[in-house]
Design an enzyme around this catalytic site. Sequence first.
Site, short mmCIF file in Angstrom:
data_model
loop_
_atom_site.label_atom_id
_atom_site.label_comp_id
_atom_site.label_asym_id
_atom_site.label_seq_id
_atom_site.Cartn_x
_atom_site.Cartn_y
_atom_site.Cartn_z
N TYR A 1 -2.78 10.73 1.40
CA TYR A 1 -3.53 10.85 0.15
C TYR A 1 -3.46 12.29 -0.38
O TYR A 1 -3.35 12.50 -1.60
CB TYR A 1 -4.98 10.45 0.39
CG TYR A 1 -5.16 8.99 0.73
CD1 TYR A 1 -5.47 8.06 -0.26
CD2 TYR A 1 -4.98 8.54 2.03
CE1 TYR A 1 -5.60 6.71 0.05
CE2 TYR A 1 -5.12 7.20 2.35
CZ TYR A 1 -5.42 6.29 1.35
OH TYR A 1 -5.55 4.95 1.66
N HIS B 1 -6.44 -7.16 -1.25
CA HIS B 1 -5.45 -6.10 -1.07
C HIS B 1 -4.43 -6.42 0.01
O HIS B 1 -3.29 -5.96 -0.05
CB HIS B 1 -6.18 -4.80 -0.74
CG HIS B 1 -5.27 -3.63 -0.52
ND1 HIS B 1 -4.39 -3.18 -1.48
CD2 HIS B 1 -5.10 -2.81 0.56
CE1 HIS B 1 -3.73 -2.13 -1.01
NE2 HIS B 1 -4.13 -1.90 0.23
N ASP C 1 0.86 -1.19 0.00
CA ASP C 1 0.00 0.00 0.00
C ASP C 1 0.90 1.24 0.00
O ASP C 1 1.80 1.32 -0.84
CB ASP C 1 -0.96 -0.07 1.20
CG ASP C 1 -2.08 0.94 1.15
OD1 ASP C 1 -3.08 0.69 0.44
OD2 ASP C 1 -1.96 1.99 1.81
#
Length: 285
Positions: free
Chosen positions: A202, A262, A100
């Site tokens: 982000y 994921h 990630d």
Amino acid sequence: MAPTLHHAQADLGEVRLHYVTAGEGPAVLLLHGWPQTWHMWRHVMPGLAARYRVVAPDLRGLGDSSRPAGGYDKKTVAQDAWRLMTEVLGERRFFVAGHDWGGPTAFALAAQHRDAVRRMAIFDVPVPGDGTPVFHLNRWHHGLHREPGLAEELLAGKEEVYLRFFYRSWGARPDAIEEAAQQEYLRAYRQPGAMRAGFEFYRATPQDERDNEGFLARDGKLPMPILCYGGATGRGRGPAALDSWRRVAMDVRGGIAEGCGHWIPEERPDWVLAELLAFFGEEAG
């Protein structure tokens, strides 16, 4: 007997990093993602520590590291890891594995210190700034998280509901991350400022894209061998992860992690360990 995990804090000035070490030998740096902490590597670390000195930090702002107001662009986050490895632990060359957000952090680290990173293994994440929009593909939460101040206001007091959605829905099965681990992540992300810090990863994406485009334009593709796997089911990236890394690096192998969404290192830790041992072991000493 399982190796002992040693917890410590590194004061780097602007940020204080919590990190965990185990084992002896050539160094391996493990970089976690969101919404996780170093703890995501718990099932992989003991096996790696039988051959390597394993280092798993909490990235800036997350876990039990401190939470500066800024510096969440991956160029800066990578420099935190670089300083930990070199200034604090005395490691000048090392292997890296990232999942990630740990993947873009690994890219920024390798792009800035090409001679220091021996090999990298990447799980289910592409590279922002690889020349395509794949980083945002099928990721609705990226837009929400990037709105300044919004997500933390909406989710105050609802952290458990929100985070459990990801733990439950983004693996190949709902119990891909066991309950005890979810509780540990919830403890970490309920701390003051932790959700905001996570969203800042982000919000820094446009800067990450500019930085990575600059690294590639200046120095070309990464030269070190890279192993990359995307999750096969659920919200896994599938072949998009491998394709992205092939756009930014010269020597990339890997494929699809079967039976995974994921959360690959937590869904199939024994397989991940075997892949890391084989891949890192190709470069002995």
